[in-house]
Structures are given as C-alpha cells and as structure tokens.
Design a protein around this motif. Structure first.
Motif, mmCIF file in Angstrom:
data_model
loop_
_atom_site.group_PDB
_atom_site.id
_atom_site.type_symbol
_atom_site.label_atom_id
_atom_site.label_comp_id
_atom_site.label_asym_id
_atom_site.label_seq_id
_atom_site.Cartn_x
_atom_site.Cartn_y
_atom_site.Cartn_z
ATOM 1 N N ASP A 125 0.810 -1.218 0.000
ATOM 2 C CA ASP A 125 0.000 0.000 0.000
ATOM 3 C C ASP A 125 0.845 1.271 0.000
ATOM 4 O OD1 ASP A 125 -2.280 -1.598 0.022
ATOM 5 O OD2 ASP A 125 -2.480 -1.517 2.194
ATOM 6 N N ALA A 126 1.905 1.306 0.781
ATOM 7 C CA ALA A 126 2.719 2.525 0.890
ATOM 8 C C ALA A 126 3.372 2.905 -0.437
ATOM 9 C CB ALA A 126 3.783 2.355 1.969
ATOM 10 N N ALA A 127 3.570 1.932 -1.322
ATOM 11 C CA ALA A 127 4.226 2.197 -2.602
ATOM 12 C C ALA A 127 3.261 2.129 -3.789
ATOM 13 C CB ALA A 127 5.350 1.192 -2.818
ATOM 14 N N ASN A 128 1.967 1.910 -3.516
ATOM 15 C CA ASN A 128 0.989 1.721 -4.606
ATOM 16 C C ASN A 128 1.485 0.659 -5.579
ATOM 17 O OD1 ASN A 128 -0.674 3.748 -3.557
ATOM 18 N ND2 ASN A 128 0.378 5.326 -4.718
ATOM 19 N N ALA A 129 1.888 -0.487 -5.028
ATOM 20 C CA ALA A 129 2.533 -1.510 -5.854
ATOM 21 C C ALA A 129 2.034 -2.915 -5.505
ATOM 22 C CB ALA A 129 4.041 -1.444 -5.658
ATOM 23 N N LEU A 130 2.225 -3.798 -6.454
ATOM 24 C CA LEU A 130 1.896 -5.213 -6.290
ATOM 25 C C LEU A 130 3.097 -6.017 -6.752
ATOM 26 C CD1 LEU A 130 -0.082 -7.645 -5.926
ATOM 27 C CD2 LEU A 130 -0.850 -7.200 -8.266
ATOM 28 N N LYS A 131 3.491 -7.018 -5.978
ATOM 29 C CA LYS A 131 4.593 -7.920 -6.352
ATOM 30 C C LYS A 131 4.040 -9.334 -6.393
ATOM 31 C CE LYS A 131 8.975 -7.452 -5.327
ATOM 32 N NZ LYS A 131 9.575 -7.471 -6.632
ATOM 33 N N ARG A 136 -9.038 1.747 3.745
ATOM 34 C CA ARG A 136 -8.772 1.603 5.181
ATOM 35 C C ARG A 136 -7.545 0.713 5.398
ATOM 36 N NH1 ARG A 136 -13.686 0.909 6.398
ATOM 37 N NH2 ARG A 136 -13.733 -1.338 6.243
ATOM 38 N N THR A 137 -7.450 -0.372 4.646
ATOM 39 C CA THR A 137 -6.295 -1.264 4.751
ATOM 40 C C THR A 137 -5.018 -0.517 4.408
ATOM 41 O OG1 THR A 137 -7.679 -3.127 4.105
ATOM 42 C CG2 THR A 137 -5.324 -3.448 3.938
ATOM 43 N N ALA A 138 -5.065 0.316 3.359
ATOM 44 C CA ALA A 138 -3.895 1.093 2.961
ATOM 45 C C ALA A 138 -3.498 2.069 4.064
ATOM 46 C CB ALA A 138 -4.175 1.840 1.662
ATOM 47 N N GLN A 139 -4.465 2.711 4.686
ATOM 48 C CA GLN A 139 -4.169 3.660 5.762
ATOM 49 C C GLN A 139 -3.598 2.953 6.974
ATOM 50 O OE1 GLN A 139 -7.990 5.479 6.163
ATOM 51 N NE2 GLN A 139 -7.630 6.939 4.501
#
Length: 127
Positions: A65-71, A116-119
């Motif tokens: 979430d902090a990087a707006n990324a998916l690995k 909410r999860t991202a926050q």
C-alpha cells in the motif's frame, strides 16, 4: 474498462534467481492502485491461469500500500539458461498482464475497505 497497462507506470517481469520470476506493478497513483486492489480481479487463480501454473505455485502475491505496488513471484517454466529457456532474464513475460481489464465501477464498501487497509498499513510502517 482500463487495462493494467494503462493503470501502471511500471509493469515488468524479471528473474528472481534461476528458478523464479517476479512481476512488479507500480501504479500511477493511489486511486488506480486502490481501485485495482478493491476490484478483486488480480488473484492467485488468475495469475496461475495466465502463466499455466497451479494456484499453489504462486509464491508471492503481495500488495504494498505505501508504494501503490503489487509484487507477484512465480516459478519459471525452465531454469534460467537451461535448454528450452526462451527468456534468459524473464523480462518479456509481463505481456500476459498488460490487457487485464479493471472495472471502473466498484462497490463503495470494497473501495472503502481497500482504502482503510492502505491507511492502516501506512500507520504501521511509520511506527
């Protein structure tokens, strides 16, 4: 519906050692990231289907979430450099992801849960 190609600023695959490859998806902005995450489109089942693997073979599918990324990390079809290998560095395998469509209309409850999860993750990372 926008595609992953349109929603990401980086969409790449690369080798993660001789036996695995990793996929990095970095989204243009938080809204694109949240909408993609909330859509539920990107799943282990989808990745397994696209890359002709078993669901249990998906080693990592992790939203950052902090990087707006998916690995995503999966095993390679052939070890790097072995006979039959057609992409030594696994850097041409992202094409299977490019045309995945992400719906614009997403249930508000799912969107709010993803936000909410991202926050919560952002708070956890800063402590």
């Amino acid at each position: 519906m926008p595609t992953l190609y349109e929603l990401t600023k980086i969409l790449r695959t690369k080798q993660a050692g001789p036996f695995e490859m990793t996929m990095d998806l970095i989204f243009h902005d938080e809204e694109s990231y949240i909408r993609t995450k909330a859509s539920g489109v990107i799943t282990k089942e989808l990745i397994a289907s696209l890359y002709q693997l078993g669901v249990e073979d998906i080693r990592v599918l992790r939203w950052f979430d902090a990087a707006n990324a998916l690995k995503i990390t999966v095993p390679r079809w052939h070890p790097s450099g072995s006979p039959g290998e057609t992409d030594l560095y696994a850097d041409q395998q992202h094409a299977l992801l490019e045309d995945i469509q992400i719906p614009l209309e997403i249930d508000e409850e799912k969107l709010e849960r993803a936000r909410r999860t991202a926050q919560e993750e952002e708070v956890k990372d800063s402590t």
